[in-house]
Design a protein around this motif. Structure first.
Motif, PDB file in Angstrom:
ATOM      1  N   ALA A  14       0.850  -1.204   0.000  1.00  0.00           N
ATOM      2  CA  ALA A  14       0.000   0.000   0.000  1.00  0.00           C
ATOM      3  C   ALA A  14       0.881   1.249   0.000  1.00  0.00           C
ATOM      4  N   THR A  15       1.708   1.323  -1.010  1.00  0.00           N
ATOM      5  CA  THR A  15       2.777   2.319  -1.059  1.00  0.00           C
ATOM      6  C   THR A  15       2.313   3.710  -1.457  1.00  0.00           C
ATOM      7  N   ALA A  16       1.117   3.788  -2.061  1.00  0.00           N
ATOM      8  CA  ALA A  16       0.582   5.058  -2.598  1.00  0.00           C
ATOM      9  C   ALA A  16       1.514   5.584  -3.688  1.00  0.00           C
ATOM     10  N   THR A  17       1.962   6.833  -3.577  1.00  0.00           N
ATOM     11  CA  THR A  17       2.702   7.460  -4.685  1.00  0.00           C
ATOM     12  C   THR A  17       4.219   7.285  -4.591  1.00  0.00           C
ATOM     13  N   GLY A  18       4.692   6.452  -3.666  1.00  0.00           N
ATOM     14  CA  GLY A  18       6.086   6.024  -3.725  1.00  0.00           C
ATOM     15  C   GLY A  18       7.068   6.697  -2.775  1.00  0.00           C
ATOM     16  N   GLU A  19       6.582   7.652  -1.983  1.00  0.00           N
ATOM     17  CA  GLU A  19       7.516   8.303  -1.057  1.00  0.00           C
ATOM     18  C   GLU A  19       8.064   7.312  -0.035  1.00  0.00           C
ATOM     19  N   GLU A  20       7.229   6.342   0.353  1.00  0.00           N
ATOM     20  CA  GLU A  20       7.670   5.369   1.364  1.00  0.00           C
ATOM     21  C   GLU A  20       8.802   4.466   0.848  1.00  0.00           C
ATOM     22  N   PRO A  21       8.662   3.825  -0.335  1.00  0.00           N
ATOM     23  CA  PRO A  21       9.798   3.009  -0.793  1.00  0.00           C
ATOM     24  C   PRO A  21      11.051   3.832  -1.063  1.00  0.00           C
ATOM     25  N   CYS A  22      10.887   5.094  -1.506  1.00  0.00           N
ATOM     26  CA  CYS A  22      12.091   5.935  -1.682  1.00  0.00           C
ATOM     27  C   CYS A  22      12.760   6.165  -0.325  1.00  0.00           C
ATOM     28  N   SER A  23      11.949   6.399   0.694  1.00  0.00           N
ATOM     29  CA  SER A  23      12.516   6.609   2.033  1.00  0.00           C
ATOM     30  C   SER A  23      13.212   5.344   2.512  1.00  0.00           C
ATOM     31  N   LEU A  24      12.591   4.186   2.203  1.00  0.00           N
ATOM     32  CA  LEU A  24      13.231   2.917   2.600  1.00  0.00           C
ATOM     33  C   LEU A  24      14.578   2.758   1.899  1.00  0.00           C
ATOM     34  N   ALA A  25      14.603   3.104   0.598  1.00  0.00           N
ATOM     35  CA  ALA A  25      15.868   2.973  -0.144  1.00  0.00           C
ATOM     36  C   ALA A  25      16.940   3.865   0.491  1.00  0.00           C
ATOM     37  N   MET A  26      16.556   5.094   0.854  1.00  0.00           N
ATOM     38  CA  MET A  26      17.530   6.002   1.485  1.00  0.00           C
ATOM     39  C   MET A  26      17.982   5.454   2.839  1.00  0.00           C
ATOM     40  N   ALA A  27      17.020   4.886   3.596  1.00  0.00           N
ATOM     41  CA  ALA A  27      17.380   4.322   4.908  1.00  0.00           C
ATOM     42  C   ALA A  27      18.331   3.140   4.735  1.00  0.00           C
ATOM     43  N   LEU A  28      18.131   2.348   3.666  1.00  0.00           N
ATOM     44  CA  LEU A  28      19.026   1.204   3.416  1.00  0.00           C
ATOM     45  C   LEU A  28      20.436   1.696   3.082  1.00  0.00           C
ATOM     46  N   ILE A  29      20.519   2.706   2.237  1.00  0.00           N
ATOM     47  CA  ILE A  29      21.841   3.245   1.869  1.00  0.00           C
ATOM     48  C   ILE A  29      22.556   3.755   3.115  1.00  0.00           C
ATOM     49  N   GLU A  30      21.799   4.442   3.951  1.00  0.00           N
ATOM     50  CA  GLU A  30      22.410   4.963   5.180  1.00  0.00           C
ATOM     51  C   GLU A  30      22.778   3.822   6.137  1.00  0.00           C
ATOM     52  N   GLY A  31      21.835   2.883   6.325  1.00  0.00           N
ATOM     53  CA  GLY A  31      22.060   1.791   7.285  1.00  0.00           C
ATOM     54  C   GLY A  31      23.230   0.900   6.891  1.00  0.00           C
ATOM     55  N   PHE A  32      23.341   0.594   5.606  1.00  0.00           N
ATOM     56  CA  PHE A  32      24.421  -0.277   5.132  1.00  0.00           C
ATOM     57  C   PHE A  32      25.715   0.512   4.919  1.00  0.00           C
ATOM     58  N   GLY A  33      25.572   1.851   4.875  1.00  0.00           N
ATOM     59  CA  GLY A  33      26.760   2.687   4.685  1.00  0.00           C
ATOM     60  C   GLY A  33      27.356   2.550   3.297  1.00  0.00           C
ATOM     61  N   ARG A  34      26.527   2.237   2.309  1.00  0.00           N
ATOM     62  CA  ARG A  34      27.025   2.147   0.932  1.00  0.00           C
ATOM     63  C   ARG A  34      25.872   2.441  -0.042  1.00  0.00           C
TER      64      ARG A  34
END
Ligand SMILES: C[S@@+](CC[C@H](N)C(=O)[O-])C[C@H]1O[C@@H](n2cnc3c(N)ncnc32)[C@H](O)[C@@H]1O
Length: 155
Positions: free
Chosen positions: A104-124
């Motif tokens: 139920a992602t709607a217009t996509g802000e949530e998966p973009c935020s998840l992608a940014m959180a993954l980049i930050e969390g994994f540090g790459r």
């Protein structure tokens, strides 16, 4: 405000198409949201209800847009993104990769935020993790696929 008949005719597709049970205090919602679809008056709403009842796919899509809330934003609940990223890190350590789902992602802000959180969390910039985003509303998903957001999206 919808008439009793319009409200009853709206409730049935809400349940059938999206599993949404409209109750009395939702009565005003479809009337307010019909502006989203450019429906000016009750006659146009009646026409849409008739087309949705006949199973016209355009009308079904419009009904879904009318019935569902699209409220979303970047990092809407910040803590959730830290938690999701932490889960992904642990899963990737165990299995080599991880996948997060934005249902139920709607217009996509949530998966973009998840992608940014993954980049930050994994540090790459190329974390061994992916994000799957789904929604019942094809029009919302089309916006998500474009992935273009203005300042109002709060990025
Ligand atoms: C309020 S938005 C949530 C957006 C995002 N997940 C967030 O929290 O920011 C709700 C979304 O749920 C979708 N939705 C409603 N019923 C659904 C169903 N039965 N299956 C899939 N998506 C559904 C709507 O189309 C809408 O885009």
């Amino acid at each position: 405000m919808l008439t009793n008949e319009q409200f009853d005719r709206t409730r049935r597709p809400a349940l059938r198409l999206a599993g949404i049970e409209l109750v009395e205090h939702h009565r005003e919602l479809p009337g307010r949201r019909r502006r989203r679809l450019g429906l000016c008056d009750a006659a146009e709403l009646d026409a849409l209800l008739g087309a949705a009842e006949a199973g016209t796919s355009d009308a079904t899509g419009q009904m879904l847009c009318l019935l569902t809330t699209k409220f979303t934003g970047f990092f809407r609940h910040p803590r959730h993104f830290e938690v999701a990223s932490g889960h992904a890190l642990r899963a990737a350590r165990r299995h080599g990769q991880a996948r997060l789902c934005s249902a139920a992602t709607a217009t996509g802000e949530e998966p973009c935020s998840l992608a940014m959180a993954l980049i930050e969390g994994f540090g790459r910039n190329d974390p061994p993790a992916s994000v799957v985003a789904t929604d019942i509303d094809a029009a919302a998903l089309a916006v998500a696929k474009r992935g273009e957001y203005g300042a109002a999206a709060g990025a």
